[in-house]
Design a protein around this motif. Sequence first.
Motif, PDB file in Angstrom:
ATOM      1  N   GLY A   1     -13.012  -0.199   7.567  1.00  0.00           N
ATOM      2  CA  GLY A   1     -13.469   1.179   7.469  1.00  0.00           C
ATOM      3  C   GLY A   1     -12.851   1.967   6.322  1.00  0.00           C
ATOM      4  N   GLN A   2     -12.083   1.290   5.480  1.00  0.00           N
ATOM      5  CA  GLN A   2     -11.432   1.956   4.350  1.00  0.00           C
ATOM      6  C   GLN A   2     -12.169   1.619   3.055  1.00  0.00           C
ATOM      7  OE1 GLN A   2      -8.904   4.118   4.761  1.00  0.00           O
ATOM      8  NE2 GLN A   2      -9.179   3.717   6.940  1.00  0.00           N
ATOM      9  N   PRO A   3     -12.342   2.597   2.187  1.00  0.00           N
ATOM     10  CA  PRO A   3     -13.058   2.343   0.934  1.00  0.00           C
ATOM     11  C   PRO A   3     -12.228   1.486  -0.022  1.00  0.00           C
ATOM     12  CG  PRO A   3     -12.191   4.575   0.946  1.00  0.00           C
ATOM     13  CD  PRO A   3     -11.921   3.987   2.315  1.00  0.00           C
ATOM     14  N   PRO A   4     -12.902   0.804  -0.947  1.00  0.00           N
ATOM     15  CA  PRO A   4     -12.167   0.050  -1.964  1.00  0.00           C
ATOM     16  C   PRO A   4     -11.168   0.955  -2.683  1.00  0.00           C
ATOM     17  CG  PRO A   4     -14.503  -0.445  -2.087  1.00  0.00           C
ATOM     18  CD  PRO A   4     -14.355   0.701  -1.115  1.00  0.00           C
ATOM     19  N   GLY A   5     -10.000   0.400  -2.931  1.00  0.00           N
ATOM     20  CA  GLY A   5      -8.953   1.167  -3.592  1.00  0.00           C
ATOM     21  C   GLY A   5      -7.941   1.766  -2.636  1.00  0.00           C
ATOM     22  N   THR A   6      -8.208   1.665  -1.330  1.00  0.00           N
ATOM     23  CA  THR A   6      -7.234   2.114  -0.337  1.00  0.00           C
ATOM     24  C   THR A   6      -6.171   1.035  -0.207  1.00  0.00           C
ATOM     25  OG1 THR A   6      -8.942   3.311   0.893  1.00  0.00           O
ATOM     26  CG2 THR A   6      -6.869   2.840   2.055  1.00  0.00           C
ATOM     27  N   VAL A   7      -4.937   1.390  -0.500  1.00  0.00           N
ATOM     28  CA  VAL A   7      -3.824   0.432  -0.497  1.00  0.00           C
ATOM     29  C   VAL A   7      -2.643   1.058   0.230  1.00  0.00           C
ATOM     30  CG1 VAL A   7      -2.236  -0.907  -1.948  1.00  0.00           C
ATOM     31  CG2 VAL A   7      -4.594  -0.532  -2.706  1.00  0.00           C
ATOM     32  N   TRP A   8      -1.985   0.232   1.042  1.00  0.00           N
ATOM     33  CA  TRP A   8      -0.748   0.654   1.707  1.00  0.00           C
ATOM     34  C   TRP A   8       0.392  -0.222   1.235  1.00  0.00           C
ATOM     35  CZ3 TRP A   8       0.461   4.873   4.293  1.00  0.00           C
ATOM     36  CH2 TRP A   8      -0.591   5.651   4.824  1.00  0.00           C
ATOM     37  N   LEU A   9       1.516   0.418   0.919  1.00  0.00           N
ATOM     38  CA  LEU A   9       2.736  -0.272   0.511  1.00  0.00           C
ATOM     39  C   LEU A   9       3.830   0.043   1.522  1.00  0.00           C
ATOM     40  CD1 LEU A   9       2.764   0.925  -3.209  1.00  0.00           C
ATOM     41  CD2 LEU A   9       1.755  -1.187  -2.319  1.00  0.00           C
ATOM     42  N   ALA A  10       4.724  -0.913   1.729  1.00  0.00           N
ATOM     43  CA  ALA A  10       5.901  -0.669   2.563  1.00  0.00           C
ATOM     44  C   ALA A  10       7.084  -1.392   1.933  1.00  0.00           C
ATOM     45  CB  ALA A  10       5.673  -1.164   3.980  1.00  0.00           C
ATOM     46  N   ALA A  11       8.229  -0.708   1.903  1.00  0.00           N
ATOM     47  CA  ALA A  11       9.469  -1.311   1.416  1.00  0.00           C
ATOM     48  C   ALA A  11      10.521  -1.160   2.502  1.00  0.00           C
ATOM     49  CB  ALA A  11       9.932  -0.641   0.130  1.00  0.00           C
ATOM     50  N   HIS A  12      11.093  -2.281   2.904  1.00  0.00           N
ATOM     51  CA  HIS A  12      12.139  -2.282   3.923  1.00  0.00           C
ATOM     52  C   HIS A  12      13.478  -2.499   3.229  1.00  0.00           C
ATOM     53  CE1 HIS A  12      13.675  -2.659   8.001  1.00  0.00           C
ATOM     54  NE2 HIS A  12      14.470  -3.620   7.533  1.00  0.00           N
ATOM     55  N   VAL A  13      14.299  -1.444   3.213  1.00  0.00           N
ATOM     56  CA  VAL A  13      15.585  -1.454   2.523  1.00  0.00           C
ATOM     57  C   VAL A  13      16.610  -0.744   3.407  1.00  0.00           C
ATOM     58  CG1 VAL A  13      16.849  -0.662   0.474  1.00  0.00           C
ATOM     59  CG2 VAL A  13      14.480  -1.424   0.247  1.00  0.00           C
TER      60      VAL A  13
ATOM     61  N   LEU B   1       5.908  -2.817  -6.913  1.00  0.00           N
ATOM     62  CA  LEU B   1       7.216  -2.997  -7.538  1.00  0.00           C
ATOM     63  C   LEU B   1       7.918  -1.668  -7.747  1.00  0.00           C
ATOM     64  CD1 LEU B   1       6.220  -5.789 -10.058  1.00  0.00           C
ATOM     65  CD2 LEU B   1       7.662  -6.069  -8.024  1.00  0.00           C
ATOM     66  N   ASP B   2       7.166  -0.661  -8.146  1.00  0.00           N
ATOM     67  CA  ASP B   2       7.732   0.672  -8.315  1.00  0.00           C
ATOM     68  C   ASP B   2       8.214   1.226  -6.975  1.00  0.00           C
ATOM     69  OD1 ASP B   2       8.171   3.137  -9.990  1.00  0.00           O
ATOM     70  OD2 ASP B   2       6.756   3.935  -8.526  1.00  0.00           O
ATOM     71  N   HIS B   3       7.445   0.987  -5.919  1.00  0.00           N
ATOM     72  CA  HIS B   3       7.816   1.454  -4.583  1.00  0.00           C
ATOM     73  C   HIS B   3       9.131   0.797  -4.132  1.00  0.00           C
ATOM     74  CE1 HIS B   3       7.204   3.254  -0.693  1.00  0.00           C
ATOM     75  NE2 HIS B   3       7.206   2.074  -0.092  1.00  0.00           N
ATOM     76  N   LEU B   4       9.253  -0.507  -4.361  1.00  0.00           N
ATOM     77  CA  LEU B   4      10.497  -1.198  -3.996  1.00  0.00           C
ATOM     78  C   LEU B   4      11.657  -0.668  -4.827  1.00  0.00           C
ATOM     79  CD1 LEU B   4      12.110  -3.318  -2.500  1.00  0.00           C
ATOM     80  CD2 LEU B   4      11.341  -5.004  -4.201  1.00  0.00           C
ATOM     81  N   LEU B   5      11.460  -0.489  -6.112  1.00  0.00           N
ATOM     82  CA  LEU B   5      12.517   0.019  -6.980  1.00  0.00           C
ATOM     83  C   LEU B   5      12.968   1.414  -6.520  1.00  0.00           C
ATOM     84  CD1 LEU B   5      14.261  -0.490  -9.481  1.00  0.00           C
ATOM     85  CD2 LEU B   5      12.432   0.546 -10.846  1.00  0.00           C
ATOM     86  N   THR B   6      12.028   2.263  -6.190  1.00  0.00           N
ATOM     87  CA  THR B   6      12.354   3.603  -5.698  1.00  0.00           C
ATOM     88  C   THR B   6      13.154   3.525  -4.410  1.00  0.00           C
ATOM     89  OG1 THR B   6      10.384   4.542  -6.750  1.00  0.00           O
ATOM     90  CG2 THR B   6      11.366   5.797  -4.952  1.00  0.00           C
ATOM     91  N   ALA B   7      12.764   2.655  -3.494  1.00  0.00           N
ATOM     92  CA  ALA B   7      13.491   2.495  -2.228  1.00  0.00           C
ATOM     93  C   ALA B   7      14.906   1.973  -2.479  1.00  0.00           C
ATOM     94  CB  ALA B   7      12.730   1.565  -1.295  1.00  0.00           C
TER      95      ALA B   7
END
Length: 157
Positions: free
Chosen positions: A109-121, A148-154
């Motif tokens: 039910g999500q349109p193309p381009g919908t992305v979820w990221l998770a970083a466990h730190v 990669l940016d999300h992980l680096l930020t975390a």
Amino acid sequence: MSAEDRADDLAGRIAEIARQRDITVGVAESLTGGLVSSALARAEGASEWFDGGVVAYGRSVKHELLGVRPGPVVSEEAAVDMAEGTVRVLGVDVAVAVTGAGGPDPQDGQPPGTVWLAAHVDGETRTRQLDLDGDPPEICHDSVVAALDHLLTALDV
């Protein structure tokens, strides 16, 4: 700068932090099909800190291996479960996960381009949602850079 060059730059910065802190890194990826793992594996000294990744493209891999709860896999909950499942399955210190709808059709039910990221730190899982434009390859490559940016930020928190 190309998406691959940006990914390599971010992976290099992650490598520096991982070596400085003596931590191991793992990945769970669906949408990107191994591209995040590939970027990390290209970074300097990867064999010292990058333990590996799970390409959880199929729903059964997400649910049965990584412990993703029943329901849609293009969701914040699925990304969290993927990241935390990676820490458990691979025994790594930190993990990043990416799941999403690459297109051209919607998924869950999500349109193309919908992305979820998770970083466990450091015992905490941080999430981020993206709404990307482009064709499936562009969405995948932009998702790699964002993961990669999300992980680096975390790691920098």
